[in-house]
Design a protein around this motif. Structure first.
Motif, mmCIF file in Angstrom:
data_model
loop_
_atom_site.group_PDB
_atom_site.id
_atom_site.type_symbol
_atom_site.label_atom_id
_atom_site.label_comp_id
_atom_site.label_asym_id
_atom_site.label_seq_id
_atom_site.Cartn_x
_atom_site.Cartn_y
_atom_site.Cartn_z
ATOM 1 N N HIS A 127 52.816 30.966 27.864
ATOM 2 C CA HIS A 127 53.451 31.230 29.069
ATOM 3 C C HIS A 127 52.542 32.136 29.932
ATOM 4 N N ILE A 128 52.427 31.463 31.234
ATOM 5 C CA ILE A 128 51.633 32.012 32.045
ATOM 6 C C ILE A 128 52.399 32.683 33.098
ATOM 7 N N ALA A 129 52.138 34.161 33.376
ATOM 8 C CA ALA A 129 52.658 34.731 34.421
ATOM 9 C C ALA A 129 51.595 35.283 35.525
ATOM 10 N N VAL A 130 51.787 35.278 36.868
ATOM 11 C CA VAL A 130 50.877 35.896 37.720
ATOM 12 C C VAL A 130 51.704 36.899 38.515
ATOM 13 N N ILE A 131 51.212 37.956 38.942
ATOM 14 C CA ILE A 131 51.817 38.729 39.997
ATOM 15 C C ILE A 131 50.989 38.406 41.567
ATOM 16 N N SER A 132 51.673 37.715 42.104
ATOM 17 C CA SER A 132 51.205 37.191 43.604
ATOM 18 C C SER A 132 51.739 38.162 44.404
ATOM 19 N N SER A 133 52.731 37.926 45.464
ATOM 20 C CA SER A 133 53.159 38.834 46.359
ATOM 21 C C SER A 133 54.196 37.948 47.195
ATOM 22 N N ILE A 134 55.255 39.120 48.065
ATOM 23 C CA ILE A 134 55.877 38.307 48.940
ATOM 24 C C ILE A 134 55.065 37.963 50.275
ATOM 25 N N ALA A 135 53.773 38.709 50.111
ATOM 26 C CA ALA A 135 52.550 38.731 51.251
ATOM 27 C C ALA A 135 52.289 37.073 51.500
ATOM 28 N N ILE A 169 52.289 19.517 28.213
ATOM 29 C CA ILE A 169 51.865 20.651 27.600
ATOM 30 C C ILE A 169 53.056 21.502 27.698
ATOM 31 N N PRO A 170 53.655 22.188 26.895
ATOM 32 C CA PRO A 170 54.807 23.004 26.922
ATOM 33 C C PRO A 170 54.296 24.579 27.528
ATOM 34 N N VAL A 171 53.657 24.474 28.657
ATOM 35 C CA VAL A 171 53.332 25.878 29.004
ATOM 36 C C VAL A 171 54.719 26.285 29.936
ATOM 37 N N ARG A 172 54.877 27.399 30.099
ATOM 38 C CA ARG A 172 55.951 27.978 31.067
ATOM 39 C C ARG A 172 54.969 28.917 32.243
ATOM 40 N N PHE A 173 55.708 29.038 33.218
ATOM 41 C CA PHE A 173 55.060 29.715 34.412
ATOM 42 C C PHE A 173 56.069 30.637 35.327
ATOM 43 N N THR A 174 55.624 31.653 35.378
ATOM 44 C CA THR A 174 56.316 32.789 36.064
ATOM 45 C C THR A 174 55.435 33.352 37.140
ATOM 46 N N ASP A 175 56.058 33.129 38.515
ATOM 47 C CA ASP A 175 55.385 33.523 39.566
ATOM 48 C C ASP A 175 56.237 34.811 40.251
ATOM 49 N N ILE A 176 55.381 36.057 40.033
ATOM 50 C CA ILE A 176 56.193 37.329 40.197
ATOM 51 C C ILE A 176 55.797 37.801 41.759
ATOM 52 N N ARG A 177 56.801 37.955 42.650
ATOM 53 C CA ARG A 177 56.441 38.289 44.196
ATOM 54 C C ARG A 177 56.856 39.418 44.418
ATOM 55 N N PRO A 178 56.349 40.539 44.016
ATOM 56 C CA PRO A 178 56.945 41.865 44.464
ATOM 57 C C PRO A 178 56.745 42.231 46.213
ATOM 58 N N GLY A 179 57.831 42.902 46.525
ATOM 59 C CA GLY A 179 57.464 43.606 47.802
ATOM 60 C C GLY A 179 56.668 44.893 47.775
ATOM 61 N N PHE A 180 56.684 45.738 48.803
ATOM 62 C CA PHE A 180 55.897 46.946 48.427
ATOM 63 C C PHE A 180 56.069 47.568 47.364
ATOM 64 N N VAL A 181 54.983 48.191 46.475
ATOM 65 C CA VAL A 181 54.899 48.974 45.578
ATOM 66 C C VAL A 181 54.134 50.112 45.650
ATOM 67 N N LYS A 182 54.402 51.196 45.246
ATOM 68 C CA LYS A 182 53.804 52.413 45.369
ATOM 69 C C LYS A 182 52.595 52.594 44.490
ATOM 70 N N THR A 183 51.436 51.933 44.902
ATOM 71 C CA THR A 183 50.353 51.988 43.796
ATOM 72 C C THR A 183 48.877 51.990 44.578
ATOM 73 N N ASP A 184 47.826 52.062 43.812
ATOM 74 C CA ASP A 184 46.621 52.292 44.623
ATOM 75 C C ASP A 184 46.284 51.481 45.723
ATOM 76 N N ILE A 185 46.848 50.105 45.430
ATOM 77 C CA ILE A 185 46.612 49.174 46.621
ATOM 78 C C ILE A 185 46.967 49.550 47.948
ATOM 79 N N LEU A 186 47.991 50.402 47.898
ATOM 80 C CA LEU A 186 48.832 50.892 49.333
ATOM 81 C C LEU A 186 48.210 52.190 49.407
ATOM 82 N N ASN A 187 47.343 52.586 48.833
ATOM 83 C CA ASN A 187 46.832 54.149 49.017
ATOM 84 C C ASN A 187 46.224 54.185 50.345
ATOM 85 N N ASP A 188 46.604 53.911 51.594
ATOM 86 C CA ASP A 188 45.833 54.087 52.607
ATOM 87 C C ASP A 188 46.427 54.941 53.657
ATOM 88 N N ASN A 189 47.511 55.872 53.281
ATOM 89 C CA ASN A 189 48.056 56.873 54.202
ATOM 90 C C ASN A 189 49.058 56.079 55.376
#
Ligand code: NAP
Length: 244
Positions: A127-135, A169-189
Protein backbone atom coordinates in the motif's frame (compact mmCIF):
# COMPACT_ATOMS: atom_id res chain seq x y z
CA UNK A 1 -5.28 -3.92 8.24
CA UNK A 2 -3.98 -7.44 8.74
CA UNK A 3 -0.34 -6.51 8.54
CA UNK A 4 1.01 -3.75 10.71
CA UNK A 5 4.37 -2.55 9.45
CA UNK A 6 4.69 0.93 8.02
CA UNK A 7 7.47 3.21 6.83
CA UNK A 8 6.99 6.97 7.00
CA UNK A 9 9.42 9.25 5.19
CA UNK A 10 9.17 12.78 6.59
CA UNK A 11 8.23 11.92 10.16
CA UNK A 12 10.50 14.29 12.07
CA UNK A 13 7.76 16.91 12.31
CA UNK A 14 4.26 17.95 11.32
CA UNK A 15 1.77 15.61 9.71
CA UNK A 16 4.12 12.64 9.27
CA UNK A 17 5.10 12.73 12.93
CA UNK A 18 1.46 12.75 14.09
CA UNK A 19 0.51 9.90 11.77
CA UNK A 20 3.48 7.97 13.18
CA UNK A 21 2.26 8.52 16.75
CA UNK A 22 -1.27 7.39 15.89
CA UNK A 23 -0.11 4.24 14.09
CA UNK A 24 2.07 3.37 17.07
CA UNK A 25 -0.92 3.86 19.39
CA UNK A 26 -2.81 1.36 17.21
CA UNK A 27 -0.04 -1.23 17.61
CA UNK A 28 1.88 -0.74 14.36
CA UNK A 29 5.62 -1.26 14.04
CA UNK A 30 6.99 1.65 12.11
CA UNK A 31 10.17 2.90 10.53
CA UNK A 32 10.54 6.64 10.44
CA UNK A 33 12.87 8.75 8.32
CA UNK A 34 13.93 12.33 7.74
CA UNK A 35 17.16 14.32 7.81
CA UNK A 36 17.11 15.47 11.47
CA UNK A 37 18.44 12.56 13.47
CA UNK A 38 17.86 14.16 16.88
CA UNK A 39 14.13 14.47 16.12
CA UNK A 40 13.97 10.87 14.91
CA UNK A 41 15.54 9.73 18.17
CA UNK A 42 13.14 11.89 20.19
CA UNK A 43 10.13 10.24 18.55
CA UNK A 44 11.66 6.78 18.84
CA UNK A 45 12.05 7.34 22.60
CA UNK A 46 8.22 7.50 22.86
CA UNK A 47 7.92 3.80 21.88
CA UNK A 48 11.36 2.24 21.39
CA UNK A 49 10.03 -1.28 20.85
CA UNK A 50 7.78 -0.15 17.99
CA UNK A 51 9.85 2.50 16.23
CA UNK A 52 12.98 2.13 14.08
CA UNK A 53 14.77 5.12 12.64
CA UNK A 54 16.92 5.97 9.65
CA UNK A 55 18.34 9.27 8.44
CA UNK A 56 17.24 9.76 4.87
CA UNK A 57 17.63 12.81 2.66
CA UNK A 58 15.31 12.16 -0.28
CA UNK A 59 17.58 14.25 -2.49
CA UNK A 60 20.52 11.89 -2.12
CA UNK A 61 21.25 8.90 -4.34
CA UNK A 62 21.72 6.66 -1.27
CA UNK A 63 18.14 7.32 -0.14
CA UNK A 64 16.82 4.15 -1.78
CA UNK A 65 19.45 1.93 -0.09
CA UNK A 66 18.76 3.61 3.24
CA UNK A 67 15.04 3.00 2.81
CA UNK A 68 15.67 -0.71 2.28
CA UNK A 69 17.87 -0.77 5.41
CA UNK A 70 15.01 0.76 7.37
CA UNK A 71 12.55 -1.80 6.01
CA UNK A 72 14.91 -4.52 7.17
CA UNK A 73 15.10 -3.02 10.66
CA UNK A 74 11.30 -3.00 10.87
CA UNK A 75 11.10 -6.56 9.58
CA UNK A 76 9.15 -5.76 6.41
CA UNK A 77 6.79 -3.16 4.98
CA UNK A 78 3.06 -3.31 4.30
CA UNK A 79 2.40 0.42 4.10
CA UNK A 80 4.67 3.13 2.72
CA UNK A 81 3.76 6.74 3.49
CA UNK A 82 5.60 9.55 1.73
CA UNK A 83 5.16 12.68 3.82
CA UNK A 84 8.39 14.57 3.20
CA UNK A 85 8.03 17.83 1.37
CA UNK A 86 8.94 21.48 1.37
CA UNK A 87 6.99 24.51 0.26
CA UNK A 88 7.16 28.26 0.49
CA UNK A 89 5.33 31.17 -0.92
CA UNK A 90 7.52 32.65 -3.63
CA UNK A 91 6.00 35.72 -5.22
CA UNK A 92 9.49 37.00 -6.14
CA UNK A 93 9.97 33.79 -8.10
CA UNK A 94 13.33 33.22 -6.44
CA UNK A 95 14.92 30.53 -8.64
CA UNK A 96 16.61 28.76 -5.75
CA UNK A 97 13.30 28.25 -3.89
CA UNK A 98 11.57 27.00 -7.04
CA UNK A 99 14.32 24.53 -7.90
CA UNK A 100 14.77 23.18 -4.36
CA UNK A 101 11.03 22.64 -4.14
CA UNK A 102 11.09 20.60 -7.34
CA UNK A 103 14.12 18.62 -6.19
CA UNK A 104 12.42 17.58 -2.94
CA UNK A 105 8.79 17.26 -4.04
CA UNK A 106 9.60 16.02 -7.54
CA UNK A 107 12.93 14.17 -7.79
CA UNK A 108 13.02 13.10 -4.13
CA UNK A 109 9.39 12.02 -4.27
CA UNK A 110 9.97 9.87 -7.37
CA UNK A 111 13.07 8.35 -5.79
CA UNK A 112 11.22 7.23 -2.65
CA UNK A 113 7.85 6.26 -4.12
CA UNK A 114 9.63 4.40 -6.93
CA UNK A 115 11.72 2.49 -4.39
CA UNK A 116 8.57 1.53 -2.47
CA UNK A 117 6.84 0.44 -5.69
CA UNK A 118 9.76 -1.79 -6.67
CA UNK A 119 9.81 -3.32 -3.18
CA UNK A 120 6.08 -4.08 -3.29
CA UNK A 121 6.34 -5.47 -6.83
CA UNK A 122 8.87 -8.01 -5.58
CA UNK A 123 6.80 -8.72 -2.48
CA UNK A 124 3.58 -9.11 -4.43
CA UNK A 125 1.44 -6.70 -2.43
CA UNK A 126 1.56 -3.38 -0.59
CA UNK A 127 0.00 0.00 0.00
CA UNK A 128 1.60 3.27 -1.14
CA UNK A 129 0.25 6.49 0.36
CA UNK A 130 1.47 10.00 -0.32
CA UNK A 131 0.65 13.33 1.23
CA UNK A 132 0.26 15.66 -1.73
CA UNK A 133 -2.05 18.65 -1.20
CA UNK A 134 -5.11 20.48 -2.40
CA UNK A 135 -2.52 22.90 -3.83
CA UNK A 136 -2.23 20.60 -6.86
CA UNK A 137 -5.82 21.38 -7.89
CA UNK A 138 -4.92 24.62 -9.70
CA UNK A 139 -1.79 26.68 -10.35
CA UNK A 140 -1.25 28.97 -7.36
CA UNK A 141 0.45 32.27 -8.22
CA UNK A 142 1.87 32.65 -4.72
CA UNK A 143 3.62 29.27 -4.80
CA UNK A 144 4.20 28.17 -8.42
CA UNK A 145 6.70 25.34 -7.89
CA UNK A 146 4.87 24.05 -4.83
CA UNK A 147 1.47 23.83 -6.53
CA UNK A 148 2.96 22.37 -9.72
CA UNK A 149 4.95 19.78 -7.73
CA UNK A 150 1.80 18.70 -5.92
CA UNK A 151 -0.05 18.24 -9.21
CA UNK A 152 2.92 16.22 -10.40
CA UNK A 153 2.55 13.96 -7.34
CA UNK A 154 -1.17 13.45 -8.05
CA UNK A 155 -0.47 12.46 -11.65
CA UNK A 156 2.50 10.28 -10.73
CA UNK A 157 0.33 8.20 -8.41
CA UNK A 158 -2.32 7.88 -11.15
CA UNK A 159 0.43 6.60 -13.44
CA UNK A 160 1.79 4.11 -10.90
CA UNK A 161 -1.71 2.79 -10.30
CA UNK A 162 -2.07 2.09 -14.01
CA UNK A 163 1.40 0.52 -14.11
CA UNK A 164 0.52 -1.75 -11.19
CA UNK A 165 -2.66 -2.79 -13.00
CA UNK A 166 -0.72 -3.45 -16.24
CA UNK A 167 1.77 -5.60 -14.36
CA UNK A 168 -0.92 -7.29 -12.26
CA UNK A 169 0.64 -6.21 -8.97
CA UNK A 170 -1.93 -5.82 -6.18
CA UNK A 171 -0.56 -2.55 -4.84
CA UNK A 172 -3.08 -0.07 -3.40
CA UNK A 173 -2.65 3.71 -3.61
CA UNK A 174 -3.87 6.55 -1.42
CA UNK A 175 -3.36 10.16 -2.45
CA UNK A 176 -3.93 12.34 0.61
CA UNK A 177 -4.69 16.00 -0.11
CA UNK A 178 -4.94 18.14 3.01
CA UNK A 179 -5.86 21.82 3.13
CA UNK A 180 -3.90 24.18 5.39
CA UNK A 181 -2.39 22.45 8.43
CA UNK A 182 -0.58 24.22 11.25
CA UNK A 183 2.95 22.81 10.81
CA UNK A 184 6.46 24.18 10.21
CA UNK A 185 5.78 24.43 6.48
CA UNK A 186 3.35 27.31 7.15
CA UNK A 187 5.59 28.93 9.73
CA UNK A 188 5.90 32.21 7.83
CA UNK A 189 3.74 34.58 9.92
CA UNK A 190 1.07 34.75 7.23
CA UNK A 191 -2.63 34.21 7.79
CA UNK A 192 -4.00 30.89 6.58
CA UNK A 193 -7.78 30.43 6.66
CA UNK A 194 -9.48 27.18 7.77
CA UNK A 195 -6.26 26.08 9.47
CA UNK A 196 -6.35 22.49 10.84
CA UNK A 197 -4.13 21.03 13.52
CA UNK A 198 -1.75 18.19 12.78
CA UNK A 199 -3.38 15.74 15.21
CA UNK A 200 -6.83 16.07 13.68
CA UNK A 201 -5.39 15.87 10.18
CA UNK A 202 -3.48 12.71 11.15
CA UNK A 203 -6.71 11.15 12.47
CA UNK A 204 -8.38 11.73 9.09
CA UNK A 205 -5.33 10.28 7.34
CA UNK A 206 -5.21 7.13 9.46
CA UNK A 207 -8.91 6.63 8.79
CA UNK A 208 -8.37 7.03 5.02
CA UNK A 209 -5.45 4.58 5.17
CA UNK A 210 -7.52 1.97 6.98
CA UNK A 211 -10.26 2.32 4.41
CA UNK A 212 -7.65 2.28 1.64
CA UNK A 213 -9.27 5.34 0.10
CA UNK A 214 -7.87 6.18 -3.32
CA UNK A 215 -8.04 9.97 -2.85
CA UNK A 216 -8.64 11.68 0.49
CA UNK A 217 -9.19 15.44 0.57
CA UNK A 218 -8.98 16.64 4.17
CA UNK A 219 -11.31 17.93 5.52
CA UNK A 220 -14.93 18.36 4.30
CA UNK A 221 -14.55 22.14 3.98
CA UNK A 222 -11.64 21.63 1.60
CA UNK A 223 -13.62 19.03 -0.34
CA UNK A 224 -16.17 21.78 -1.01
CA UNK A 225 -13.47 24.33 -1.82
CA UNK A 226 -11.73 22.02 -4.29
CA UNK A 227 -15.07 21.22 -5.92
CA UNK A 228 -15.67 24.97 -6.37
CA UNK A 229 -12.12 25.65 -7.61
CA UNK A 230 -12.53 23.04 -10.33
CA UNK A 231 -15.56 24.89 -11.70
CA UNK A 232 -13.73 28.19 -12.07
CA UNK A 233 -12.72 28.90 -15.67
CA UNK A 234 -9.14 29.93 -16.36
CA UNK A 235 -10.02 33.54 -17.28
CA UNK A 236 -11.55 34.03 -13.84
CA UNK A 237 -8.96 31.99 -11.94
CA UNK A 238 -6.10 34.21 -13.11
CA UNK A 239 -7.91 37.27 -11.71
CA UNK A 240 -8.60 35.79 -8.28
CA UNK A 241 -6.80 37.76 -5.58
CA UNK A 242 -5.00 35.47 -3.15
CA UNK A 243 -3.47 37.64 -0.44
CA UNK A 244 -2.35 36.54 2.98
N1 NAP B 1 1.01 21.93 6.38
C1 NAP B 1 0.18 22.08 5.36
O1 NAP B 1 -0.62 23.04 5.29
C2 NAP B 1 0.13 21.04 4.26
C3 NAP B 1 -1.00 21.01 3.44
C4 NAP B 1 -1.05 20.08 2.42
C5 NAP B 1 -0.01 19.20 2.22
N2 NAP B 1 1.09 19.26 3.03
C6 NAP B 1 2.18 18.32 2.77
O2 NAP B 1 2.37 17.50 3.89
C7 NAP B 1 3.70 17.01 3.88
C8 NAP B 1 4.28 17.16 5.28
O3 NAP B 1 4.44 18.55 5.56
P1 NAP B 1 4.15 19.17 7.00
O4 NAP B 1 3.06 20.12 6.86
O5 NAP B 1 4.05 18.10 7.99
O6 NAP B 1 5.47 20.05 7.19
P2 NAP B 1 6.76 19.83 8.07
O7 NAP B 1 6.43 19.78 9.50
O8 NAP B 1 7.72 20.86 7.61
O9 NAP B 1 7.28 18.37 7.65
C9 NAP B 1 8.05 18.16 6.51
C10 NAP B 1 8.77 16.84 6.66
O10 NAP B 1 9.48 16.61 5.44
C11 NAP B 1 10.79 16.20 5.76
N3 NAP B 1 11.71 16.58 4.69
C12 NAP B 1 11.85 17.77 4.06
N4 NAP B 1 12.84 17.72 3.18
C13 NAP B 1 13.34 16.46 3.24
C14 NAP B 1 14.40 15.78 2.58
N5 NAP B 1 15.17 16.39 1.66
N6 NAP B 1 14.63 14.49 2.88
C15 NAP B 1 13.88 13.85 3.81
N7 NAP B 1 12.87 14.43 4.48
C16 NAP B 1 12.62 15.73 4.19
C17 NAP B 1 11.11 16.93 7.05
O11 NAP B 1 12.13 16.24 7.75
P3 NAP B 1 13.62 16.77 7.89
O12 NAP B 1 13.61 18.26 7.82
O13 NAP B 1 14.06 16.24 9.23
O14 NAP B 1 14.36 16.15 6.77
C18 NAP B 1 9.78 16.83 7.78
O15 NAP B 1 9.71 15.62 8.49
C19 NAP B 1 4.45 17.81 2.81
O16 NAP B 1 4.58 17.02 1.65
C20 NAP B 1 3.54 18.97 2.54
O17 NAP B 1 3.68 19.47 1.23
C21 NAP B 1 1.18 20.16 4.06
Amino acid sequence: MNHKRAIIVGATSGIGKEVARQLVAEGWHIGIAGRREALLKELQAEAPSQISIQCIDVQEDEAEARLYQLIEQVGGMDLFLQSSGIGRQNRDLNADIEIRTLETNGTGFVRMVGAAFRYFRKQGYGHIAVISSIAGTKGLGSAPAYSASKRFQNIYIDALEQLAYMQKIPVRFTDIRPGFVKTDILNDNKHYPMLMDAQTTARHIVCALKRKKRVAIIDWRYRLLVWGWRLIPRWIWKRLPVRN
